[in-house]
Design an enzyme around this catalytic site. Structure first.
Site, PDB file in Angstrom:
ATOM      1  N   GLN C 127       0.855  -1.180   0.000  1.00 11.99           N
ATOM      2  CA  GLN C 127       0.000   0.000   0.000  1.00 11.99           C
ATOM      3  C   GLN C 127       0.892   1.231   0.000  1.00 11.99           C
ATOM      4  O   GLN C 127       1.809   1.339   0.801  1.00 11.99           O
ATOM      5  CB  GLN C 127      -0.879  -0.054   1.250  1.00 11.99           C
ATOM      6  CG  GLN C 127      -1.793   1.120   1.446  1.00 11.99           C
ATOM      7  CD  GLN C 127      -2.518   1.004   2.778  1.00 11.99           C
ATOM      8  OE1 GLN C 127      -2.867  -0.093   3.216  1.00 11.99           O
ATOM      9  NE2 GLN C 127      -2.721   2.113   3.439  1.00 11.99           N
ATOM     10  N   SER C 130       0.864   6.479   2.840  1.00 15.04           N
ATOM     11  CA  SER C 130       1.480   7.425   3.784  1.00 15.04           C
ATOM     12  C   SER C 130       2.679   8.128   3.185  1.00 15.04           C
ATOM     13  O   SER C 130       3.451   7.533   2.426  1.00 15.04           O
ATOM     14  CB  SER C 130       1.947   6.680   5.037  1.00 15.04           C
ATOM     15  OG  SER C 130       0.854   6.259   5.797  1.00 15.04           O
ATOM     16  N   GLU C 244     -12.041  -2.766   5.001  1.00 15.10           N
ATOM     17  CA  GLU C 244     -11.046  -3.346   5.890  1.00 15.10           C
ATOM     18  C   GLU C 244     -11.551  -3.332   7.330  1.00 15.10           C
ATOM     19  O   GLU C 244     -11.478  -4.297   8.051  1.00 15.10           O
ATOM     20  CB  GLU C 244      -9.738  -2.562   5.764  1.00 15.10           C
ATOM     21  CG  GLU C 244      -8.548  -3.215   6.412  1.00 15.10           C
ATOM     22  CD  GLU C 244      -8.223  -4.570   5.760  1.00 15.10           C
ATOM     23  OE1 GLU C 244      -7.513  -5.338   6.391  1.00 15.10           O
ATOM     24  OE2 GLU C 244      -8.701  -4.846   4.632  1.00 15.10           O
ATOM     25  N   SER C 372       0.649   9.627  12.875  1.00 13.59           N
ATOM     26  CA  SER C 372       0.912   9.510  14.312  1.00 13.59           C
ATOM     27  C   SER C 372      -0.348   9.846  15.102  1.00 13.59           C
ATOM     28  O   SER C 372      -1.268  10.483  14.594  1.00 13.59           O
ATOM     29  CB  SER C 372       2.020  10.474  14.713  1.00 13.59           C
ATOM     30  OG  SER C 372       1.531  11.801  14.629  1.00 13.59           O
ATOM     31  N   ASN C 373      -0.362   9.435  16.353  1.00 12.05           N
ATOM     32  CA  ASN C 373      -1.525   9.733  17.185  1.00 12.05           C
ATOM     33  C   ASN C 373      -1.721  11.238  17.360  1.00 12.05           C
ATOM     34  O   ASN C 373      -2.837  11.684  17.617  1.00 12.05           O
ATOM     35  CB  ASN C 373      -1.390   9.034  18.540  1.00 12.05           C
ATOM     36  CG  ASN C 373      -1.659   7.541  18.423  1.00 12.05           C
ATOM     37  OD1 ASN C 373      -1.856   7.027  17.310  1.00 12.05           O
ATOM     38  ND2 ASN C 373      -1.689   6.848  19.543  1.00 12.05           N
ATOM     39  N   GLU C 374      -0.650  11.995  17.206  1.00 14.55           N
ATOM     40  CA  GLU C 374      -0.805  13.455  17.265  1.00 14.55           C
ATOM     41  C   GLU C 374      -1.638  13.925  16.075  1.00 14.55           C
ATOM     42  O   GLU C 374      -2.532  14.769  16.205  1.00 14.55           O
ATOM     43  CB  GLU C 374       0.569  14.134  17.252  1.00 14.55           C
ATOM     44  CG  GLU C 374       1.378  13.940  18.537  1.00 14.55           C
ATOM     45  CD  GLU C 374       1.902  12.524  18.711  1.00 14.55           C
ATOM     46  OE1 GLU C 374       2.346  11.919  17.715  1.00 14.55           O
ATOM     47  OE2 GLU C 374       1.848  12.009  19.839  1.00 14.55           O
TER      48      GLU C 374
END
Lengths: 395, 380, 395, 380
Positions: C127, C130, C244, C372-374
């Site tokens: 994939q 990102s 998904e 990222s979680n941020e």
């Protein structure tokens, strides 16, 4: 490296005994219950009883260093602090921060005019620093004092002022100079009875009234009431805050961690004393560590203050450390009480007459007042670590 | 799979919200909270007409639910009542109705359920002396007295006891175990004292039993199983109230962050504030999922009902308390004032944390269930 | 409200037994140890063994719904998933996300060309979503594909691509249209052997190589390899991600909370089994609650997906919930092991052959990779709560 | 009051930093970490010349400290060694030197201390079978053998054992309690196995004793008190190493945040990142204050020394591990790679958390001390 505090010689036992007897004799019985935190009486009668008490102590010759031009005997001073704290009644009325400012930056006349009546409880002071938009980021103050002949004319608003509703004088920071930032600020002595001063007490979530908003609508302040030079207010405030901080250090009272151990002994969890529960033990052990570290951070700050090495991050760091630990500890104290934690002051089921419930509600004053912890984190990041400033918006 | 509410339940929600907005909003509760009578029996009876206490009552006793999942229907109501910090005895009335419908005799059902469903009877549950759901904490003692029972002792932290006309009393029996008794209020020897409490929008009482006597027919058979069931229902309904309250407070906090300007910007434009609000949304959605699933599992008798209830008890009220604390912090000075509503939520959350088993109690219960499900060889 | 999963009738027992025997017969013995997380073999030989295994399963007539145009018998599908997972060997090679895209947006020719070889293990996919600067905020992709005759020419860089080092094809998102934001993005099938594709495997802190950077230096992609219409890439990706997600749901393996209970039984704390310690019990009890709630959040998301009510906050919320709980649980697992936690895979003292140590190091992939979680918190705040966007800087 | 370092200590710091930068920087450690020999005896001996192992050795045995507070001097060294994730046996050598100086006979001191001070002897401490500091965890058994001792059993997770020429071995004695023995390495029956470990910049070993014999003069008198003392010294020195490592990593993280651009801005301009860095600074300063005070209190024998050591043990390494985790997160993708140094700090922190008593162990110790200091009437 040392943190030595010299022991008090036995020759001072007489001094202590006399003082203790004097305090016992003059200590007033108040309708007011002093709770944890920066709390203020809600009745004029209690304020008057406290004034009488403070006056008696002063007139008997007991004067705290913070109010006196020359320092007294250090051992006597420590005993004085200890015994006055142990009495459980306020011995300093109002916010005494201005004393340090007057000592270091005041004129002789200002010192002789204001220090003795402050020490004697005749003048109660309030601090007029924080503003709604600036918190304790004093450099972005918006209250202005414009020169007009022999006076300055003050326009603006302050918040979080303790004792303002009972105060005779205010220690004011306002912007006088046509420059941005700290260089534009000056410090003033403000007569709280001046026309245009509007004190609005706030009832807080605690149910008590400990803070005030103060509004200035063209309030005239004589220019001779400036402390230090024009634009020097930032330095004046810094010096008095530093002096205040060096007064830090285990100001009596039972260690809150020991109080938690006491609660954990007296309350059950799952049918056993909570103090036997591993989760409770780990939690209190963690608090004990952070509580001790808080003391050591204070020792470090005092050392840095002495050496002139205080940075912009130090006070915010200490404030966050203290206020968040305090919040967590009072929350833990309520949890230990189980359902009993729902009873508050005045109810017969309450634990220690509701001190923990009050402390829980008041805890947010420490995390919000005088610059919220969010603003403190900005200061640490921007001034302490040199990270980029938050952009101001276009308002 | 449809882990959401149906159309009928959404209609119930909007009807309830409209009713509360008009008749007992938080502003109304605020006005009455410093008065002696916080409970409004007229509103309560109107609420009963909307089904507030009827869902767990069988149709033959004048009850009825909106769907085949009455506990899920009640979650809708609890969320709406929670939003406005409603002072009423919603949890204890439904707990009692469920207990009587489930464990009661036909005579008991006939006597109490229609009146509970109509809102004419309100009830309170006297669980224990320290509020904790432990057999050892029960401080009312029941002894035989002729054909009936005689009660001595005290129950504390009882929600809405002073407004109730019926008490469900858990007492230690003459043999080991507990007995649960339906005690009318007033009764001779029965007194109560309303606490000066942290939660300003609800009243709790200490209830004293000084030789209160009730007939043998007042017993609800089942012993500790009754307590377990009551506790599960109370945990689920209180969790749903907390979800509603937290949702209301969170929405208000987000709105405040969008409006309040500091340093020339709305505070909601500061990334640290944004991330904290994001964290609170995460917690809120977790609370919601936990409460909803617990209602579903307990109501439908799914195999994991006990775990689901313990999960709600372990997570929801602690998260609500955290969210409420953050809400004050994010409101700043204004949130610290008496006049602002946020402290009412803080107080409600703090008390919910310790009712019907605190978070630690439910976490302990949950790990016991996990232990029982874990092979002795040890997980791997 | 329901979360019902219908039971599998007993008539399927034969199907299961046959399948299980088939798997046992064909399951390869790999040099590779599959660890937790999205892990990739480090040797070509293992990849070939896996291809042979997947091919055998496929050729025996077992085809997963995800790769097939028409759905199979639902009970058989569930048995197939269960048994393939239980085998403990990967049964889907590469990242299969593109299958959903092809099913919903592909041409018939694309489907017939790519789905069967993917199902058979003949084509391994990666994939290519990102990017270093955009994370999983796909709307700010910078990789560009400019039209040039019958081809597009791709220039840019992707990160966090699993399996890219072994992949035959890539599922690429790139910017084709002259508009900002999502409307400018298109989806492509990219032959990974095209000139100009440079795959650089990254060794991670785990010591393993599970992710790749992929660089495109004027890579030509035939226009017929576009999936869906120009500018539709955002919808294509969304649909495949949603498909998904609906595949979520207790994908086998031992519940990590039960694993923690097992560790707590086998390791001591203060001379007693850790599972008897109140702090350990509270911690695991808290994990149990959050772990169950994670499942319920998945059920809610599946419901919303079915009803077309997915919001921009849902996936970020689930990612944060999972990744932070996972991190805390693996940290707790190491703490339970005491000093023994310092032994890693290959050491005889290690616990469960080092799975926890590897999971601890890998845990940060979940909190960083794919946005990222941020960045996830930004998305929740900005798209979910409607708070103001972070200003882009002038770079 | 002067809770800071003196000029001589600052000079020691700058000298040490220069030496490490030139001779054993983190880059050097990184290069050697995948080789069998991580320990460099030449550098170690040069370090010894700078006082690394001499501070706790009395002058008559070739030791000497920079100031009258040798433990505070060692904190300076430990911080600097920690900054570069030094692999050397700094903690065990100083622990052994202290134990021998404090509990040893004149003969023992003469034999071992000068060589330790010169860096010719390096030592390791064999504490227990599972690494925990509990008497029940000690798995080496000492029995009388003629005038001497015979050792059987195993000690695990022993730092630098495979490089050591002297082992301080804690063993269960023939009577109740433990004996501590000085065992030369090599010795007959003594084998060790280096672990494949999480911390790539230090080596730990499992040490087997199969009938190892030592003379009676190898005993260090004092029993469990020796262990307690060693544990305190180790806790303080490791805490100081952690402070140094955390400081280095934090500074690098702040620098990275100032440089790394995302969405067209340096990530250090994002408020959420700023606040997290502020939180880490708060933790770092807490770690520092805890470690420094513990060294002062333990070294000067202040009345609260035990509490101070437990405070450092309870706080410092857990905070270091948290900081290291945040450092990866704030570095993002690059921090997740093998090539970047940040994972080396994560690994170091993770192992420091479980050596010499983990945080939970020290918190338990601390609450016991608080309990002892709290009047039975209960605090208030």
């Amino acid at each position: 490296m040392d943190v030595i505090v010299p022991a008090i010689p036995g020759t001072y036992d007489g001094f202590r005994a006399t003082l203790r007897a004097f305090i016992a004799e003059h200590k007033p019985t108040l309708a007011w219950k002093q709770r944890t935190g920066l709390r203020v009486p809600d009745r004029a009668a209690d304020v008057e009883l406290l004034r009488t008490y403070v006056r008696a102590i002063h007139d008997a010759g007991y004067v705290l260093d913070r109010f006196s031009a020359e320092p007294g005997d250090p051992h006597e001073q420590r005993i004085l602090e200890q015994e006055l704290v142990a009495a459980g009644v306020p011995h300093v009325l109002g916010n005494p921060l201005v004393a340090g400012a007057l000592k270091h930056f005041g004129t002789d006349e200002q010192r002789s005019t204001y220090l003795p009546p402050m020490a004697r409880g005749d003048h109660i002071w309030t601090q007029l620093f924080s503003e709604p938009d600036a918190g304790s980021d004093l450099t972005s103050l918006q209250t202005r004092a414009g020169r007009d002949g022999d006076d300055f004319v003050v326009v603006g608003q302050k918040v979080w002022s303790t004792w303002a509703q009972w105060s005779d004088y205010g220690y004011l920071l306002a912007r006088t100079e046509p420059v941005e930032g700290p260089a534009g600020i000056s410090a003033f002595i403000l007569d709280m009875r001046s026309p245009g001063v509007d004190v609005r007490p706030l009832r807080e979530m605690t149910g008590t009234t400990d803070f005030n908003e103060v509004f200035f609508d063209e309030v005239r302040v004589p220019a001779v009431n400036m402390i230090g030079a024009p634009g020097e207010g930032w330095r004046v405030a810094g010096a008095s805050l530093a002096e205040e901080r060096s007064n830090v250090g285990g100001a009596g009272g039972v260690d809150p961690v020991q109080r938690l151990v006491g609660l954990a002994r007296r309350h059950n969890r799952g049918g056993r004393p909570a103090v036997e529960d591993g989760a409770v033990r780990q939690q209190i052990g963690g608090f004990a560590a952070r509580s001790r570290i808080q003391r050591h951070l204070g020792q470090r700050m005092a050392t840095k203050a002495m050496k002139g090495q205080i940075t912009a991050a130090d006070a915010p760091l200490a404030k966050i450390w203290f206020s968040e630990l305090n919040l967590e500890m009072v929350e833990a104290a309520l949890a230990l009480q189980g359902a009993r934690s729902m009873a508050v002051e005045g109810d017969e089921l309450t634990v220690e007459d509701g001190r923990w419930q009050d402390a829980f509600l008041y805890a947010r004053a420490w995390t919000i007042a005088g610059g919220s912890n969010e603003i403190m984190r900005n200061l640490i990041a921007e001034r302490g670590l040199g990270l980029p400033r938050e952009p101001r918006g276009q308002s | 799979m449809d882990f959401g509410f149906g159309e009928d339940q959404e209609l119930l929600r909007s009807t309830t919200r409209r009713f509360l907005t008009e008749h007992q909003s938080l502003a109304d509760v605020r006005r009455s909270m410093e008065e002696p009578d916080l409970f409004d029996p007229v509103v309560w009876r109107q609420g009963a007409d909307l089904g507030w206490t009827a869902m767990l009552v069988p149709a033959e006793h004048e009850g009825g639910s909106v769907t085949g999942q009455p506990l899920v229907d009640l979650v809708v109501l609890a969320e709406e009542l929670g939003r406005e910090l409603n002072p009423g005895p919603f949890v204890p009335c439904n707990v009692s109705a469920d207990a009587i419908a489930r464990f009661g005799t036909e005579v008991q059902a006939k006597e109490h359920l229609p009146r509970l469903a109509r809102g004419e009877t309100t009830s309170a549950w006297c669980l224990s002396g320290d509020g904790s759901p432990e057999p050892s904490a029960v401080e009312v003692r029941a002894s035989r007295s002729g054909d009936g029972w005689r009660l001595e002792g005290v129950a504390r932290y009882v929600h809405a006891a002073a407004d109730a006309t019926l008490l469900l009393v858990t007492a230690t029996g003459p043999e080991s175990g507990v007995v649960n008794l339906l005690v009318p209020r007033p009764s001779a020897g029965l007194t109560d004292r309303v606490l000066t409490g942290l939660d300003l929008t609800r009243r709790f009482a200490e209830v004293h039993f000084d030789g209160v006597t009730v007939p043998g027919a007042a017993e609800l058979a089942g012993g500790w199983a009754v307590v377990e069931r009551c506790l599960s229902v109370a945990t689920v309904l209180q969790a749903a109230e907390s979800v509603g309250a937290a949702d209301h407070l969170f929405t208000a906090t987000v709105e405040y962050a969008k409006k309040r300007v500091q340093f020339g910007r709305t505070i909601g434009s500061f990334q640290a504030i944004k991330h904290r609000l994001a964290n609170l949304l995460i917690e809120l959605e977790g609370m919601r999922a936990a409460a909803h699933y617990a209602a579903l599992a307990l109501g439908d008798g799914l195999p994991d009902a006990d775990e689901a209830v313990a999960t709600a008890g372990a997570y929801v009220d602690d998260a609500f308390a955290h969210l409420a604390g953050e809400a004050i912090q994010l409101h700043g000075g204004i949130g610290f004032t008496w006049e602002h509503d946020v402290h009412l939520f803080v107080r409600r959350a703090k008390v919910n944390q310790v009712l019907y088993g605190d978070g630690a109690w439910h976490r302990e219960r949950l790990i016991r269930l996990v232990e029982a499900a874990t092979a002795p060889s040890g997980g791997a």
